[in-house]
Design an enzyme around this catalytic site. Structure first.
Site, PDB file in Angstrom:
ATOM      1  N   SER A 262      -2.451  -7.518   4.054  1.00 29.21           N
ATOM      2  CA  SER A 262      -1.558  -6.783   3.172  1.00 29.21           C
ATOM      3  C   SER A 262      -0.097  -7.143   3.453  1.00 29.21           C
ATOM      4  O   SER A 262       0.272  -8.302   3.305  1.00 29.21           O
ATOM      5  CB  SER A 262      -1.853  -5.279   3.320  1.00 29.21           C
ATOM      6  OG  SER A 262      -1.178  -4.526   2.352  1.00 29.21           O
TER       7      SER A 262
ATOM      8  N   ASP B  43      -8.586  -4.565  -6.266  1.00 27.28           N
ATOM      9  CA  ASP B  43      -7.461  -4.130  -5.429  1.00 27.28           C
ATOM     10  C   ASP B  43      -6.389  -3.466  -6.313  1.00 27.28           C
ATOM     11  O   ASP B  43      -5.822  -4.124  -7.185  1.00 27.28           O
ATOM     12  CB  ASP B  43      -6.880  -5.370  -4.720  1.00 27.28           C
ATOM     13  CG  ASP B  43      -5.868  -4.994  -3.650  1.00 27.28           C
ATOM     14  OD1 ASP B  43      -5.229  -3.930  -3.771  1.00 27.28           O
ATOM     15  OD2 ASP B  43      -5.721  -5.777  -2.695  1.00 27.28           O
TER      16      ASP B  43
ATOM     17  N   HIS C  16      -8.539  -2.801  -1.796  1.00 33.04           N
ATOM     18  CA  HIS C  16      -7.512  -3.280  -0.873  1.00 33.04           C
ATOM     19  C   HIS C  16      -8.020  -3.326   0.581  1.00 33.04           C
ATOM     20  O   HIS C  16      -7.570  -4.142   1.378  1.00 33.04           O
ATOM     21  CB  HIS C  16      -6.281  -2.375  -0.972  1.00 33.04           C
ATOM     22  CG  HIS C  16      -5.058  -2.968  -0.348  1.00 33.04           C
ATOM     23  ND1 HIS C  16      -4.480  -4.127  -0.810  1.00 33.04           N
ATOM     24  CD2 HIS C  16      -4.315  -2.557   0.716  1.00 33.04           C
ATOM     25  CE1 HIS C  16      -3.424  -4.414  -0.061  1.00 33.04           C
ATOM     26  NE2 HIS C  16      -3.303  -3.480   0.868  1.00 33.04           N
TER      27      HIS C  16
HETATM   28  C1  MLT Z   1       3.729  -5.096   0.502  1.00 31.39           C
HETATM   29  O1  MLT Z   1       4.572  -4.239   0.351  1.00 31.39           O
HETATM   30  O2  MLT Z   1       3.814  -6.031   1.293  1.00 31.39           O
HETATM   31  C2  MLT Z   1       2.503  -4.985  -0.361  1.00 31.39           C
HETATM   32  O3  MLT Z   1       2.730  -4.129  -1.423  1.00 31.39           O
HETATM   33  C3  MLT Z   1       1.333  -4.547   0.434  1.00 31.39           C
HETATM   34  C4  MLT Z   1       1.587  -3.221   1.097  1.00 31.39           C
HETATM   35  O4  MLT Z   1       2.080  -3.222   2.205  1.00 31.39           O
HETATM   36  O5  MLT Z   1       1.278  -2.176   0.503  1.00 31.39           O
END
Ligand code: MLT
Length: 204
Positions: free
Chosen positions: A106, A156, A187
């Site tokens: 992520s 996701d 996710h």
């Molecule tokens: C981010 O902010 O890098 C992406 O949206 C993934 C997350 O951290 O939720």
């Protein structure tokens, strides 16, 4: 609102010199401990270098600032990627380890992608779990010879599949050897991610 931690708090676990070290990069709200069990599972014997993101979003550690979900502060992405690259180089010298393979989830996958864009050659490879395009520009140099695994979830709600596909395409156009898999997942990570990451890492 976001604030900044002073230095990269991190964990380091030594490993076999014959296996590529892993750079573990956690998701939003995680820390340096989060991905250590995953790292041990997917890369037995590898050294593990696991920093904590320095940006705090309402107290939740991240690797760069965002304006809202999925909307990044690109200037901050560039700056944080450069700082992380410096941390990695220092850690390599301090611990005598080879160029690491990033394993990011992520937000951690997104900063790993930013490292690929801005510091070609720093990483020996990258496994990007639920990643999206980190920066509007193309990668700054050739990624020829850099293997990249992308595992995306078709359900996701945070990372649109079209965005992951754009990242896979951009990395491929820069020369990376991209293996992109779209899994019937959301996710969160599953055993499928663990198995695919382990197989891909074992083949490096
Ligand atoms: C981010 O902010 O890098 C992406 O949206 C993934 C997350 O951290 O939720």
């Amino acid at each position: 609102m976001s604030t900044t931690l002073p230095a990269f708090i991190h964990r380091f676990e030594p490993g076999d010199a014959g296996r590529p070290p892993l750079l573990l990069l956690h998701g939003t709200g995680g820390d340096e401990n989060d991905l250590v069990p995953l790292g041990r599972m997917v890369a037995p014997g590898s050294a593990l270098l696991s920093p904590r993101g320095q940006v705090l979003e309402h107290g939740a550690p991240r690797f760069f600032r965002r304006l809202e979900e999925g909307v990044f502060d690109h200037e901050d992405v560039r700056r944080r990627a450069d700082e992380l690259a410096e941390f990695v180089r220092d850690a390599q010298a301090r611990h005598g380890i080879a160029a690491p393979v990033a394993l990011g989830f992520s937000n951690g996958a997104n900063i790993a992608a930013a490292l690929l864009f801005r510091h070609p050659g720093l990483l020996a490879g990258a496994a990007l779990l639920r990643a999206m395009v980190p920066l509007p520009e193309a990668p700054e140099g050739s990624l020829a010879g850099t293997p990249v695994l992308m595992l995306s979830g078709t359900m996701d709600p945070i990372i649109p599949l079209a965005n992951s596909r754009r990242l896979a395409q951009g990395l491929g156009e820069a020369g990376a050897a991209v293996t992109a898999r779209e899994l019937p997942l959301g996710h969160g990570l599953s055993q499928m991610d663990v198995n695919l990451a382990r197989e891909w890492l074992a083949a490096l």
